[in-house]
Design an enzyme around this catalytic site. Structure first.
Site, PDB file in Angstrom:
ATOM      1  N   GLY A  51      89.736 -16.552  51.849  1.00 53.12           N
ATOM      2  CA  GLY A  51      89.469 -15.147  51.503  1.00 53.12           C
ATOM      3  C   GLY A  51      90.642 -14.203  51.690  1.00 53.12           C
ATOM      4  O   GLY A  51      90.785 -13.233  50.951  1.00 53.12           O
ATOM      5  N   GLU A 105      93.128 -11.223  58.069  1.00 49.71           N
ATOM      6  CA  GLU A 105      91.754 -11.538  57.654  1.00 49.71           C
ATOM      7  C   GLU A 105      91.349 -10.647  56.482  1.00 49.71           C
ATOM      8  O   GLU A 105      91.815  -9.516  56.374  1.00 49.71           O
ATOM      9  CB  GLU A 105      90.799 -11.248  58.821  1.00 49.71           C
ATOM     10  CG  GLU A 105      90.173 -12.468  59.468  1.00 49.71           C
ATOM     11  CD  GLU A 105      89.199 -13.254  58.602  1.00 49.71           C
ATOM     12  OE1 GLU A 105      89.363 -13.332  57.375  1.00 49.71           O
ATOM     13  OE2 GLU A 105      88.258 -13.806  59.181  1.00 49.71           O
ATOM     14  N   ASP A 106      90.464 -11.161  55.645  1.00 46.96           N
ATOM     15  CA  ASP A 106      89.937 -10.332  54.560  1.00 46.96           C
ATOM     16  C   ASP A 106      88.955  -9.298  55.105  1.00 46.96           C
ATOM     17  O   ASP A 106      89.036  -8.114  54.802  1.00 46.96           O
ATOM     18  CB  ASP A 106      89.268 -11.201  53.476  1.00 46.96           C
ATOM     19  CG  ASP A 106      88.288 -12.228  54.042  1.00 46.96           C
ATOM     20  OD1 ASP A 106      88.054 -12.248  55.269  1.00 46.96           O
ATOM     21  OD2 ASP A 106      87.746 -13.025  53.253  1.00 46.96           O
ATOM     22  N   ASP A 109      83.258  -9.097  60.152  1.00 40.12           N
ATOM     23  CA  ASP A 109      81.836  -8.786  60.051  1.00 40.12           C
ATOM     24  C   ASP A 109      81.265  -8.879  61.475  1.00 40.12           C
ATOM     25  O   ASP A 109      81.370  -7.949  62.260  1.00 40.12           O
ATOM     26  CB  ASP A 109      81.242  -9.805  59.073  1.00 40.12           C
ATOM     27  CG  ASP A 109      79.776  -9.626  58.759  1.00 40.12           C
ATOM     28  OD1 ASP A 109      79.155  -8.703  59.276  1.00 40.12           O
ATOM     29  OD2 ASP A 109      79.238 -10.432  57.976  1.00 40.12           O
ATOM     30  N   LYS A 137      83.312  -4.234  59.046  1.00 40.48           N
ATOM     31  CA  LYS A 137      81.942  -3.696  59.019  1.00 40.48           C
ATOM     32  C   LYS A 137      81.633  -3.256  60.452  1.00 40.48           C
ATOM     33  O   LYS A 137      81.145  -4.061  61.264  1.00 40.48           O
ATOM     34  CB  LYS A 137      80.947  -4.783  58.574  1.00 40.48           C
ATOM     35  CG  LYS A 137      81.099  -5.202  57.114  1.00 40.48           C
ATOM     36  CD  LYS A 137      80.046  -6.236  56.762  1.00 40.48           C
ATOM     37  CE  LYS A 137      80.258  -6.819  55.389  1.00 40.48           C
ATOM     38  NZ  LYS A 137      79.411  -7.995  55.126  1.00 40.48           N
ATOM     39  N   ASP A 165      84.357 -14.148  48.345  1.00 41.68           N
ATOM     40  CA  ASP A 165      83.566 -14.951  47.418  1.00 41.68           C
ATOM     41  C   ASP A 165      82.071 -14.895  47.694  1.00 41.68           C
ATOM     42  O   ASP A 165      81.635 -14.545  48.791  1.00 41.68           O
ATOM     43  CB  ASP A 165      83.988 -16.424  47.534  1.00 41.68           C
ATOM     44  CG  ASP A 165      83.486 -17.049  48.837  1.00 41.68           C
ATOM     45  OD1 ASP A 165      83.740 -16.471  49.909  1.00 41.68           O
ATOM     46  OD2 ASP A 165      82.806 -18.099  48.782  1.00 41.68           O
ATOM     47  N   ARG A 171      86.454 -14.607  43.888  1.00 39.69           N
ATOM     48  CA  ARG A 171      87.703 -14.339  44.615  1.00 39.69           C
ATOM     49  C   ARG A 171      88.785 -13.737  43.717  1.00 39.69           C
ATOM     50  O   ARG A 171      89.689 -13.053  44.192  1.00 39.69           O
ATOM     51  CB  ARG A 171      88.277 -15.639  45.202  1.00 39.69           C
ATOM     52  CG  ARG A 171      87.386 -16.298  46.240  1.00 39.69           C
ATOM     53  CD  ARG A 171      88.182 -17.357  46.984  1.00 39.69           C
ATOM     54  NE  ARG A 171      87.358 -18.283  47.744  1.00 39.69           N
ATOM     55  CZ  ARG A 171      86.904 -18.060  48.975  1.00 39.69           C
ATOM     56  NH1 ARG A 171      87.166 -16.907  49.568  1.00 39.69           N
ATOM     57  NH2 ARG A 171      86.176 -18.962  49.598  1.00 39.69           N
TER      58      ARG A 171
HETATM   59  P1  5GP Z   1      82.577 -12.925  60.833  1.00 42.39           P
HETATM   60  O1  5GP Z   1      82.978 -14.186  61.542  1.00 42.39           O
HETATM   61  O2  5GP Z   1      83.369 -11.705  61.297  1.00 42.39           O
HETATM   62  O3  5GP Z   1      81.109 -12.686  60.873  1.00 42.39           O
HETATM   63  O4  5GP Z   1      82.862 -13.132  59.318  1.00 42.39           O
HETATM   64  C1  5GP Z   1      84.127 -13.213  58.809  1.00 42.39           C
HETATM   65  C2  5GP Z   1      84.179 -13.991  57.526  1.00 42.39           C
HETATM   66  O5  5GP Z   1      82.909 -13.981  56.854  1.00 42.39           O
HETATM   67  C3  5GP Z   1      85.150 -13.356  56.578  1.00 42.39           C
HETATM   68  O6  5GP Z   1      86.417 -13.933  56.724  1.00 42.39           O
HETATM   69  C4  5GP Z   1      84.546 -13.640  55.225  1.00 42.39           C
HETATM   70  O7  5GP Z   1      84.991 -14.880  54.762  1.00 42.39           O
HETATM   71  C5  5GP Z   1      83.054 -13.722  55.489  1.00 42.39           C
HETATM   72  N1  5GP Z   1      82.380 -12.441  55.164  1.00 42.39           N
HETATM   73  C6  5GP Z   1      81.950 -11.486  55.998  1.00 42.39           C
HETATM   74  N2  5GP Z   1      81.394 -10.462  55.337  1.00 42.39           N
HETATM   75  C7  5GP Z   1      81.482 -10.793  54.032  1.00 42.39           C
HETATM   76  C8  5GP Z   1      81.080 -10.133  52.813  1.00 42.39           C
HETATM   77  O8  5GP Z   1      80.547  -9.022  52.771  1.00 42.39           O
HETATM   78  N3  5GP Z   1      81.359 -10.791  51.662  1.00 42.39           N
HETATM   79  C9  5GP Z   1      81.958 -12.016  51.624  1.00 42.39           C
HETATM   80  N4  5GP Z   1      82.176 -12.540  50.445  1.00 42.39           N
HETATM   81  N5  5GP Z   1      82.349 -12.660  52.737  1.00 42.39           N
HETATM   82  C10 5GP Z   1      82.113 -12.041  53.926  1.00 42.39           C
END
Ligand code: 5GP
Length: 180
Positions: A51, A105-106, A109, A137, A165, A171
């Site tokens: 991502g 990081e993209d 969350d 977020k 994605d 993507r």
């Molecule tokens: P975390 O571990 O912080 O919960 O999530 C991080 C990863 O989850 C990001 O690198 C991404 O790949 C994916 N992710 C989190 N939120 C989103 C979203 O709204 N859309 C997409 N496509 N991927 C997300």
């Protein structure tokens, strides 16, 4: 920007334009440059695949200091939901002992990915780990790890495009779309 896109079974509508993304990346790069320009250190820029590829390539080209580029593949997402468990699919190929690392990081969350990655890097002897994310977020993020550089904050909605994605599709869009 396309009006509406369909990926698998879901529709997505325009949310953040490429122009806004670029402005956010400019600002992030400015902050990173302030911290690293003129330093004798050569940090490792760590792209979290897949991502963060577009974000890392854009931000990297704005860095005005010598750095190395490396990638790691981790994931906690399946479809549109975080599974809570971070899986390592492709590990580090360089020794990080004593190095300063800038993780790109993209999106952050829940923060599970970033927390697991930072822990792993520090365990392997990294000297310092800075987190650089295009999106955050804040309503979902509940971890203590400091997010050093954040491009943009968004509400809790599922987005795609600019590297992000939905089950591997989406993507390649240059703008960001939100689930309808
Ligand atoms: P975390 O571990 O912080 O919960 O999530 C991080 C990863 O989850 C990001 O690198 C991404 O790949 C994916 N992710 C989190 N939120 C989103 C979203 O709204 N859309 C997409 N496509 N991927 C997300």
């Amino acid at each position: 920007m396309e009006n509406k896109i369909k990926l698998h079974d879901k529709h997505f509508v325009p949310y953040i334009s490429n122009e806004e993304i670029m402005k956010a990346i400019d600002k992030v790069a400015e902050k990173v440059n302030k911290d690293f320009e003129g330093s004798s250190e050569v940090p490792l820029v760590l792209c979290v695949l897949n991502g963060a590829i577009p974000f890392t390539s854009e931000v990297l080209l704005r860095f005005k200091f010598n750095c190395e580029l490396m990638s790691v593949k981790l994931s906690s997402y399946q479809g549109t939901k975080s599974t809570g468990t971070v899986l390592t699919a492709l590990g580090l190929t360089t020794d990080v002992k004593g190095r300063s690392i800038i993780v790109c990081e993209d999106i952050v969350d829940t923060g599970n990915t970033i927390v697991a990655l930072k822990e792993m890097l520090l365990d392997k002897g990294a000297k310092d780990v800075k987190i650089c994310t295009m999106l955050l977020k804040p309503d979902v993020y509940d971890k203590d790890v400091v997010l050093d550089y954040v491009g943009m904050e968004i509400p809790n909605a599922f987005i795609v495009g600019f590297g992000l994605d939905y089950d591997e599709l989406g993507r390649n869009y240059k703008d960001i779309y939100v689930i309808e």
